[in-house]
Design a protein around this motif. Structure first.
Motif, PDB file in Angstrom:
ATOM      1  N   VAL A  14     -10.334   4.534  -7.121  1.00 45.46           N
ATOM      2  CA  VAL A  14     -10.765   3.144  -6.975  1.00 45.46           C
ATOM      3  C   VAL A  14     -12.018   3.095  -6.113  1.00 45.46           C
ATOM      4  CG1 VAL A  14      -8.484   2.110  -7.290  1.00 45.46           C
ATOM      5  CG2 VAL A  14      -9.200   2.871  -5.019  1.00 45.46           C
ATOM      6  N   PRO A  15     -12.806   2.019  -6.193  1.00 42.95           N
ATOM      7  CA  PRO A  15     -13.992   1.885  -5.339  1.00 42.95           C
ATOM      8  C   PRO A  15     -13.601   1.621  -3.889  1.00 42.95           C
ATOM      9  CG  PRO A  15     -14.106   0.449  -7.279  1.00 42.95           C
ATOM     10  CD  PRO A  15     -12.710   0.942  -7.188  1.00 42.95           C
ATOM     11  N   ALA A  16     -14.540   1.840  -2.988  1.00 45.93           N
ATOM     12  CA  ALA A  16     -14.335   1.523  -1.577  1.00 45.93           C
ATOM     13  C   ALA A  16     -14.099   0.025  -1.430  1.00 45.93           C
ATOM     14  CB  ALA A  16     -15.556   1.940  -0.762  1.00 45.93           C
ATOM     15  N   GLY A  17     -13.224  -0.328  -0.496  1.00 47.00           N
ATOM     16  CA  GLY A  17     -12.935  -1.739  -0.264  1.00 47.00           C
ATOM     17  C   GLY A  17     -11.843  -2.296  -1.146  1.00 47.00           C
ATOM     18  N   THR A  18     -11.302  -1.502  -2.061  1.00 47.62           N
ATOM     19  CA  THR A  18     -10.212  -1.971  -2.912  1.00 47.62           C
ATOM     20  C   THR A  18      -8.982  -2.287  -2.056  1.00 47.62           C
ATOM     21  OG1 THR A  18     -10.986  -0.678  -4.793  1.00 47.62           O
ATOM     22  CG2 THR A  18      -8.677  -1.385  -4.829  1.00 47.62           C
ATOM     23  N   VAL A  19      -8.356  -3.406  -2.319  1.00 46.97           N
ATOM     24  CA  VAL A  19      -7.171  -3.808  -1.554  1.00 46.97           C
ATOM     25  C   VAL A  19      -6.083  -2.749  -1.686  1.00 46.97           C
ATOM     26  CG1 VAL A  19      -5.353  -5.543  -1.324  1.00 46.97           C
ATOM     27  CG2 VAL A  19      -7.701  -6.252  -1.837  1.00 46.97           C
ATOM     28  N   GLY A  20      -5.554  -2.296  -0.556  1.00 49.99           N
ATOM     29  CA  GLY A  20      -4.486  -1.305  -0.563  1.00 49.99           C
ATOM     30  C   GLY A  20      -4.962   0.132  -0.448  1.00 49.99           C
ATOM     31  N   LEU A  21      -6.272   0.367  -0.567  1.00 46.42           N
ATOM     32  CA  LEU A  21      -6.789   1.735  -0.468  1.00 46.42           C
ATOM     33  C   LEU A  21      -6.703   2.220   0.976  1.00 46.42           C
ATOM     34  CD1 LEU A  21      -8.270   4.256  -1.550  1.00 46.42           C
ATOM     35  CD2 LEU A  21     -10.427   3.034  -1.148  1.00 46.42           C
ATOM     36  N   ASN A  22      -6.021   3.339   1.178  1.00 44.65           N
ATOM     37  CA  ASN A  22      -5.898   3.954   2.497  1.00 44.65           C
ATOM     38  C   ASN A  22      -6.808   5.174   2.530  1.00 44.65           C
ATOM     39  OD1 ASN A  22      -5.203   5.113   4.920  1.00 44.65           O
ATOM     40  ND2 ASN A  22      -2.991   5.194   4.503  1.00 44.65           N
ATOM     41  N   MET A  23      -7.943   5.055   3.233  1.00 42.89           N
ATOM     42  CA  MET A  23      -8.923   6.137   3.253  1.00 42.89           C
ATOM     43  C   MET A  23      -8.358   7.408   3.887  1.00 42.89           C
ATOM     44  SD  MET A  23     -11.562   5.045   1.672  1.00 42.89           S
ATOM     45  CE  MET A  23     -12.805   6.260   2.084  1.00 42.89           C
ATOM     46  N   ALA A  24      -7.327   7.275   4.719  1.00 46.43           N
ATOM     47  CA  ALA A  24      -6.714   8.460   5.329  1.00 46.43           C
ATOM     48  C   ALA A  24      -5.961   9.299   4.297  1.00 46.43           C
ATOM     49  CB  ALA A  24      -5.770   8.040   6.452  1.00 46.43           C
ATOM     50  N   GLU A  31     -31.454   5.849  -9.512  1.00 47.06           N
ATOM     51  CA  GLU A  31     -31.452   4.384  -9.572  1.00 47.06           C
ATOM     52  C   GLU A  31     -30.133   3.754  -9.129  1.00 47.06           C
ATOM     53  OE1 GLU A  31     -33.353   1.145 -12.627  1.00 47.06           O
ATOM     54  OE2 GLU A  31     -32.270   2.838 -13.477  1.00 47.06           O
ATOM     55  N   SER A  32     -29.035   4.454  -9.322  1.00 45.80           N
ATOM     56  CA  SER A  32     -27.751   3.869  -8.955  1.00 45.80           C
ATOM     57  C   SER A  32     -26.790   4.969  -8.547  1.00 45.80           C
ATOM     58  CB  SER A  32     -27.165   3.087 -10.139  1.00 45.80           C
ATOM     59  OG  SER A  32     -25.896   2.533  -9.795  1.00 45.80           O
ATOM     60  N   LEU A  33     -25.968   4.672  -7.542  1.00 47.36           N
ATOM     61  CA  LEU A  33     -24.957   5.601  -7.047  1.00 47.36           C
ATOM     62  C   LEU A  33     -23.623   4.871  -7.061  1.00 47.36           C
ATOM     63  CD1 LEU A  33     -24.134   8.277  -5.627  1.00 47.36           C
ATOM     64  CD2 LEU A  33     -24.737   7.179  -3.456  1.00 47.36           C
ATOM     65  N   GLN A  34     -22.663   5.401  -7.810  1.00 46.48           N
ATOM     66  CA  GLN A  34     -21.340   4.797  -7.899  1.00 46.48           C
ATOM     67  C   GLN A  34     -20.295   5.828  -7.469  1.00 46.48           C
ATOM     68  OE1 GLN A  34     -20.770   1.530  -8.660  1.00 46.48           O
ATOM     69  NE2 GLN A  34     -23.009   1.311  -8.711  1.00 46.48           N
ATOM     70  N   ILE A  35     -19.357   5.387  -6.626  1.00 50.05           N
ATOM     71  CA  ILE A  35     -18.397   6.319  -6.036  1.00 50.05           C
ATOM     72  C   ILE A  35     -16.983   5.757  -6.149  1.00 50.05           C
ATOM     73  CG2 ILE A  35     -17.725   7.549  -3.936  1.00 50.05           C
ATOM     74  CD1 ILE A  35     -20.665   7.280  -3.039  1.00 50.05           C
ATOM     75  N   LEU A  36     -16.046   6.608  -6.564  1.00 50.14           N
ATOM     76  CA  LEU A  36     -14.628   6.269  -6.605  1.00 50.14           C
ATOM     77  C   LEU A  36     -13.872   7.225  -5.682  1.00 50.14           C
ATOM     78  CD1 LEU A  36     -14.069   5.710 -10.435  1.00 50.14           C
ATOM     79  CD2 LEU A  36     -14.575   3.989  -8.692  1.00 50.14           C
ATOM     80  N   TYR A  37     -12.840   6.712  -5.037  1.00 49.93           N
ATOM     81  CA  TYR A  37     -12.064   7.495  -4.079  1.00 49.93           C
ATOM     82  C   TYR A  37     -10.654   7.733  -4.635  1.00 49.93           C
ATOM     83  CZ  TYR A  37     -15.929   6.171  -1.088  1.00 49.93           C
ATOM     84  OH  TYR A  37     -17.187   5.985  -0.577  1.00 49.93           O
ATOM     85  N   GLY A  38     -10.267   8.995  -4.653  1.00 47.57           N
ATOM     86  CA  GLY A  38      -8.956   9.357  -5.193  1.00 47.57           C
ATOM     87  C   GLY A  38      -7.901   9.397  -4.099  1.00 47.57           C
ATOM     88  N   GLU A  39      -6.962   8.462  -4.155  1.00 53.83           N
ATOM     89  CA  GLU A  39      -5.926   8.376  -3.122  1.00 53.83           C
ATOM     90  C   GLU A  39      -4.656   9.097  -3.566  1.00 53.83           C
ATOM     91  OE1 GLU A  39      -3.472   5.092  -0.424  1.00 53.83           O
ATOM     92  OE2 GLU A  39      -4.942   4.429  -1.913  1.00 53.83           O
ATOM     93  N   ASP A  40      -4.105   9.889  -2.661  1.00 53.76           N
ATOM     94  CA  ASP A  40      -2.846  10.602  -2.885  1.00 53.76           C
ATOM     95  C   ASP A  40      -1.734   9.803  -2.223  1.00 53.76           C
ATOM     96  OD1 ASP A  40      -0.784  12.360  -3.231  1.00 53.76           O
ATOM     97  OD2 ASP A  40      -1.473  13.777  -1.711  1.00 53.76           O
ATOM     98  N   THR A  41      -0.985   9.047  -3.014  1.00 56.09           N
ATOM     99  CA  THR A  41       0.042   8.162  -2.460  1.00 56.09           C
ATOM    100  C   THR A  41       1.403   8.836  -2.313  1.00 56.09           C
ATOM    101  OG1 THR A  41       0.537   7.321  -4.683  1.00 56.09           O
ATOM    102  CG2 THR A  41      -1.092   6.116  -3.379  1.00 56.09           C
ATOM    103  N   ASP A  42       1.576  10.020  -2.924  1.00 56.08           N
ATOM    104  CA  ASP A  42       2.887  10.686  -2.843  1.00 56.08           C
ATOM    105  C   ASP A  42       2.802  12.049  -2.151  1.00 56.08           C
ATOM    106  OD1 ASP A  42       1.527  12.087  -4.754  1.00 56.08           O
ATOM    107  OD2 ASP A  42       2.820  11.505  -6.423  1.00 56.08           O
ATOM    108  N   THR A  43       1.684  12.305  -1.456  1.00 57.04           N
ATOM    109  CA  THR A  43       1.477  13.515  -0.634  1.00 57.04           C
ATOM    110  C   THR A  43       1.710  14.819  -1.395  1.00 57.04           C
ATOM    111  OG1 THR A  43       3.767  13.568   0.202  1.00 57.04           O
ATOM    112  CG2 THR A  43       2.150  12.245   1.434  1.00 57.04           C
ATOM    113  N   ASP A  44       1.347  14.834  -2.685  1.00 59.62           N
ATOM    114  CA  ASP A  44       1.467  16.092  -3.437  1.00 59.62           C
ATOM    115  C   ASP A  44       0.136  16.825  -3.525  1.00 59.62           C
ATOM    116  OD1 ASP A  44       0.063  14.474  -5.138  1.00 59.62           O
ATOM    117  OD2 ASP A  44       1.338  14.857  -6.900  1.00 59.62           O
ATOM    118  N   GLY A  45      -0.899  16.298  -2.860  1.00 56.07           N
ATOM    119  CA  GLY A  45      -2.198  16.952  -2.838  1.00 56.07           C
ATOM    120  C   GLY A  45      -3.125  16.558  -3.956  1.00 56.07           C
ATOM    121  N   SER A  46      -2.640  15.742  -4.912  1.00 56.06           N
ATOM    122  CA  SER A  46      -3.460  15.314  -6.042  1.00 56.06           C
ATOM    123  C   SER A  46      -3.621  13.802  -6.012  1.00 56.06           C
ATOM    124  CB  SER A  46      -2.820  15.734  -7.368  1.00 56.06           C
ATOM    125  OG  SER A  46      -2.713  17.133  -7.448  1.00 56.06           O
ATOM    126  N   PRO A  47      -4.786  13.297  -6.391  1.00 58.18           N
ATOM    127  CA  PRO A  47      -4.987  11.839  -6.383  1.00 58.18           C
ATOM    128  C   PRO A  47      -4.162  11.155  -7.468  1.00 58.18           C
ATOM    129  CG  PRO A  47      -6.863  12.939  -7.383  1.00 58.18           C
ATOM    130  CD  PRO A  47      -5.990  14.026  -6.829  1.00 58.18           C
TER     131      PRO A  47
END
Length: 241
Positions: free
Chosen positions: A175-185, A155-171
């Motif tokens: 945050v959800p897709a489209g969040t301001v500041g989220l870098n999908m790369a 009935e519902s699919l919810q997805i959060l994306y874990g961003e690694d901002t300090d390049t240590d390999g861990s999120p």
């Protein structure tokens, strides 16, 4: 000697006796019906829960398998990175069985396996695979990908994306897709949570709300289906060069 037998007069039941017998019979019949109904309802609940569990596990596995293979390199140059290997849309609305269903979508791109002797430039790319919630053949919400309906009762699919901002390999955060500041790369993992429901109705006494990522998911007030949440977190090992 001549045996003397007394002759007893036989008579039927009195009206009071008949009424007592009828009342007792009604009580016994009601008890049997109650036991039968209870056993039938228990069977329905058990059967639907088993199917719900199966559908939830299948849906998670279908999505996780493709997400895990995003930007799969095989024998390609290890530095090859697929642009936009993972993308998503947050809170898309779809009308299903007369109600608006809010759900996310996720799109995955995988690279095909090529012979190890082939140059990296010979890379071919699989078509983007998008997972979403749509109305199924039965009219109920189902999990879909490009090939069509995969699993009914999702009935519902919810997805959060874990961003690694300090390049240590861990999120550092999810945050959800489209969040301001989220870098999908810089996304290194994806957290998936879906709501699976029973196919049959009238299995509970009242509506069965659940919680997805801390937010309440409330079904229609007249709904008496059972719902369960299935979640998993997937590391995106192929998105790093």
């Amino acid at each position: 000697m001549i045996a003397m037998h007394k002759k007893h007069n036989q008579s039927g039941f009195t009206l009071v006796e008949l009424m007592v017998a009828l009342v007792l019979g009604m009580f016994l019949t009601a008890g049997v019906i109650q036991v039968f109904t209870s056993n039938q309802q228990t069977y329905r609940v058990t059967e639907n829960l088993s199917r719900l569990q199966e559908n939830g596990r299948f849906a998670i596995e279908f999505i996780a398998r493709d997400v895990r293979e995003a930007n799969y390199k095989a024998c390609l140059d290890a530095t090859f990175l697929m642009p936009n290997a993972i993308t998503g849309l947050n809170n898309q609305s779809t009308v299903i069985y007369g109600a608006t269903v809010i759900s996310d979508t996720i799109t995955v791109i995988k690279s095909t396996v090529v012979p190890c002797a082939a140059p990296a430039s010979a890379t071919s790319v699989d078509p983007a695979q998008t997972f979403s919630i749509q109305a199924g053949a039965s009219g109920l919400p189902s999990l879909y990908n490009n090939a069509g309906e995969l699993v009914e009762g999702i009935e519902s699919l919810q997805i959060l994306y874990g961003e690694d901002t300090d390049t240590d390999g861990s999120p550092n955060y999810y945050v959800p897709a489209g969040t301001v500041g989220l870098n999908m790369a810089q996304v290194v993992s994806v957290r998936i949570s879906l709501v699976a429901m029973t196919i049959e109705d009238n299995l509970t006494q009242q509506a069965n709300p659940v919680s997805v990522f801390g937010a309440a998911y409330t079904p229609p007030a007249v709904d008496r289906k059972i719902r369960r949440v299935f979640s998993t977190t997937i590391a995106l090992r192929n998105l790093r060069g």
